[in-house]
Design a protein around this motif. Structure first.
Motif, PDB file in Angstrom:
ATOM      1  N   LEU A 170       1.233  -0.955  -0.214  1.00 35.60           N
ATOM      2  CA  LEU A 170       0.121   0.780   0.090  1.00 35.60           C
ATOM      3  C   LEU A 170       1.172   1.609   0.241  1.00 35.60           C
ATOM      4  N   SER A 216       2.064   5.230   0.022  1.00 37.18           N
ATOM      5  CA  SER A 216       0.889   6.375   0.372  1.00 37.18           C
ATOM      6  C   SER A 216       2.221   7.669  -0.237  1.00 37.18           C
ATOM      7  N   TYR A 219       5.704   6.410   1.330  1.00 36.47           N
ATOM      8  CA  TYR A 219       5.722   5.124   2.681  1.00 36.47           C
ATOM      9  C   TYR A 219       5.290   3.958   1.820  1.00 36.47           C
ATOM     10  N   ASP A 220       5.403   2.551   1.858  1.00 38.72           N
ATOM     11  CA  ASP A 220       5.308   1.960   1.459  1.00 38.72           C
ATOM     12  C   ASP A 220       4.750   0.526   2.681  1.00 38.72           C
ATOM     13  N   ILE A 221       3.433   0.317   2.865  1.00 39.61           N
ATOM     14  CA  ILE A 221       2.967  -0.859   4.075  1.00 39.61           C
ATOM     15  C   ILE A 221       3.356  -2.048   3.298  1.00 39.61           C
ATOM     16  N   LYS A 222       3.895  -3.229   3.585  1.00 41.31           N
ATOM     17  CA  LYS A 222       4.007  -4.693   3.077  1.00 41.31           C
ATOM     18  C   LYS A 222       2.334  -4.958   2.676  1.00 41.31           C
ATOM     19  N   LEU A 272       6.400   8.694  12.121  1.00 40.85           N
ATOM     20  CA  LEU A 272       6.370   9.199  11.131  1.00 40.85           C
ATOM     21  C   LEU A 272       5.163   9.238  11.406  1.00 40.85           C
ATOM     22  N   PHE A 279       1.665  11.380   8.517  1.00 43.73           N
ATOM     23  CA  PHE A 279       1.173  11.988   7.285  1.00 43.73           C
ATOM     24  C   PHE A 279       0.152  12.753   6.436  1.00 43.73           C
ATOM     25  N   ALA A 297       1.236   1.218  10.813  1.00 46.32           N
ATOM     26  CA  ALA A 297       2.729   0.191   9.874  1.00 46.32           C
ATOM     27  C   ALA A 297       4.103   0.316  11.067  1.00 46.32           C
ATOM     28  N   GLU A 326       7.289  -0.404   8.097  1.00 46.20           N
ATOM     29  CA  GLU A 326       6.877  -0.907   7.229  1.00 46.20           C
ATOM     30  C   GLU A 326       5.821  -2.222   7.017  1.00 46.20           C
ATOM     31  N   GLU A 327       5.093  -2.584   7.968  1.00 42.04           N
ATOM     32  CA  GLU A 327       4.605  -3.899   8.035  1.00 42.04           C
ATOM     33  C   GLU A 327       2.604  -3.202   9.142  1.00 42.04           C
ATOM     34  N   TYR A 328       2.229  -3.414   8.375  1.00 42.44           N
ATOM     35  CA  TYR A 328       0.619  -3.744   8.970  1.00 42.44           C
ATOM     36  C   TYR A 328       0.650  -3.698  10.523  1.00 42.44           C
ATOM     37  N   ILE A 346      -0.832   6.974   9.523  1.00 46.76           N
ATOM     38  CA  ILE A 346      -1.479   7.167   7.785  1.00 46.76           C
ATOM     39  C   ILE A 346      -2.570   7.620   8.066  1.00 46.76           C
ATOM     40  N   VAL A 396      -6.425   8.315   2.715  1.00 46.42           N
ATOM     41  CA  VAL A 396      -7.304   8.924   0.917  1.00 46.42           C
ATOM     42  C   VAL A 396      -8.507   8.785   0.666  1.00 46.42           C
TER      43      VAL A 396
END
Ligand SMILES: [Zn+2]
Lengths: 337, 77
Positions: free
Chosen positions: A218, A220, A229-232, B5, B7, B50, B53-55, B71, B74
């Motif tokens: 995902l 953003s 930013y990337d969420i795997k 972070l 956003f 996240a 970088e992992e949910y 984040i 959107v």
């Protein structure tokens, strides 16, 4: 297949002749032909996807032209339905593609039919209620769902594949709406083009059988403030009602239907009837000075502030107010219920 | 220490895209409560989260050097 038309795409060895053949045999559904939807449909029709079905409920307005690339001033002057204006442009771009245009809402009642025979669903909508509907039907019917959203200078996109990736509900819980929208904080055109291009790129990979190169995140981005930013997309939420528990909440009938919704700036949509005769309504309103009837809708200007746009599918846009109670009052007064 | 972070409208409210926080050993839920109090936010419940970088879910325990991202989804289009 017209090899010359697609020669540059066929020279791209990842697609080549066999990928082009696959594209020509594919069908996609694009829900919403606004900012994202016009860019998406333009790219997919030029790329030679066999059949493109488009659905949209709005008409073209002058404030759309800044970013909705298929429309022009004449479309806005005529208040053409976006689905119709888009179909006309797309057919001029590539007459070999079959374009099916539907004026209306994607809803729980018609989403099964809309997605029939579709290989990928692409998201051009402007609200999360419709996105959850697309997510749920896609996971139920095993169709990839190319999500995209934009606002301001920001965007977000993911390509969800049933049985391979988590779904939108895993990452974003219902109730996430009520955030900023294009009608409150605006949007710039470049971020629209970037997000929709990513939505289309993943779709092309999938349709040409290059699934091994899907991004699987995902993403953003904010192209003004330079954030990305990337969420795997690697692990589902084990309690997800859609991709884990197979409940598909958006497809279930709710106790109280939301028939009245705020629909952009200064407009309330009321949808209580399934069909109306514009002809009958026109004669009913014959005492009102300002009437405009097209094959698709009837526009009635009530006074300086309020106007009604009535569509054949029964939807009525009450323009000039955000007060849903007042809008319903106007509706009852002029349309009746 | 961990790094957080922000956003979109969160970045605007906090007036920074990135801040360090002393939250190693705490859960994501506790971090959310700390941030809501510190920056007088209404809620962080409707925001995607996240870790590295992992949910992630609220029960995840944060470790030194983790990077947590908040984040907002959107919705326009
Ligand atoms: Zn899910």
């Amino acid at each position: 297949m017209d090899i010359n038309r697609y020669s540059r795409q066929i020279l791209f060895e990842q697609i080549n002749k066999s990928g082009q053949q696959r594209l020509s045999e594919s069908t996609v559904l694009i829900v919403g032909i606004g900012a994202l939807g016009t860019v998406i449909s333009n790219q997919l029709v030029r790329a030679g996807v066999g059949k493109v079905r488009i659905v949209d409920r709005d008409v073209v307005e002058i404030s759309n032209l800044q970013r909705q690339i298929l429309f022009d001033e004449e479309d806005a002057e005529k208040s053409l339905p976006k689905a119709i204006a888009a179909k006309r442009k797309l057919e001029r771009v590539n007459s070999m593609v079959e374009i099916e245009a539907i004026i209306g809402n994607a809803s729980r009642d018609n989403i099964d039919e809309l997605t029939e025979g579709v290989d990928v669903v692409l998201d051009g909508t402007d609200n999360f209620a419709t996105r959850y509907l697309l997510n749920d039907i896609c996971f139920k019917k095993n169709i990839p769902y190319s999500y995209g959203g934009v606002v301001s200078s920001r965007g977000m996109t993911a390509f969800f594949v049933p049985k391979q990736t988590p779904c939108l509900r895993c990452l974003s819980k219902e109730g996430s709406d009520g955030n900023q929208t294009c009608d409150t904080v605006g949007v710039i055109s470049p971020v629209v083009d970037m997000v929709s291009s990513l939505q289309v790129t993943e779709t092309l990979k999938y349709l040409t059988n290059r699934g091994e190169y899907l991004r699987n995140t995902l993403r953003s981005l904010d192209i003004w403030f330079n954030q990305q930013y990337d969420i795997k997309l690697n692990k589902p939420d084990l309690n997800c009602p859609t991709c884990q528990l197979n409940q598909y909440p958006a497809l279930q009938k709710k106790a109280k239907e939301e028939e009245i919704v705020l629909c952009g700036r200064n407009t309330v949509q009321i949808h209580l009837l399934n069909h109306v005769s514009l002809e009958q309504l026109e004669s009913k309103f014959s005492g009102i000075q300002s009437l405009k009837r097209t094959p698709f809708f009837l526009k009635v200007t009530i006074d300086e502030q309020i106007s009604l746009t009535i569509f054949t599918d029964g939807r009525v846009l009450v323009q000039g107010t955000e007060d849903q109670v007042y809008a319903r009052t106007v509706y009852d007064r002029y349309i009746g219920s | 220490m961990i790094e957080v972070l922000f956003f979109a409208e969160l970045r605007e409210k906090i007036d920074s895209g990135k801040i360090p926080m002393d939250a190693a050993g705490k859960s994501v839920k506790e971090l959310k409560e700390m941030l809501v109090a510190k920056y007088e936010l209404k809620t962080l419940d409707n925001v995607m989260i996240a870790v590295n970088e992992e949910y992630t879910t609220e029960s995840t325990i944060l470790a030194d050097d983790d990077v947590v991202a908040f984040i907002p989804p959107v919705s326009g289009g």
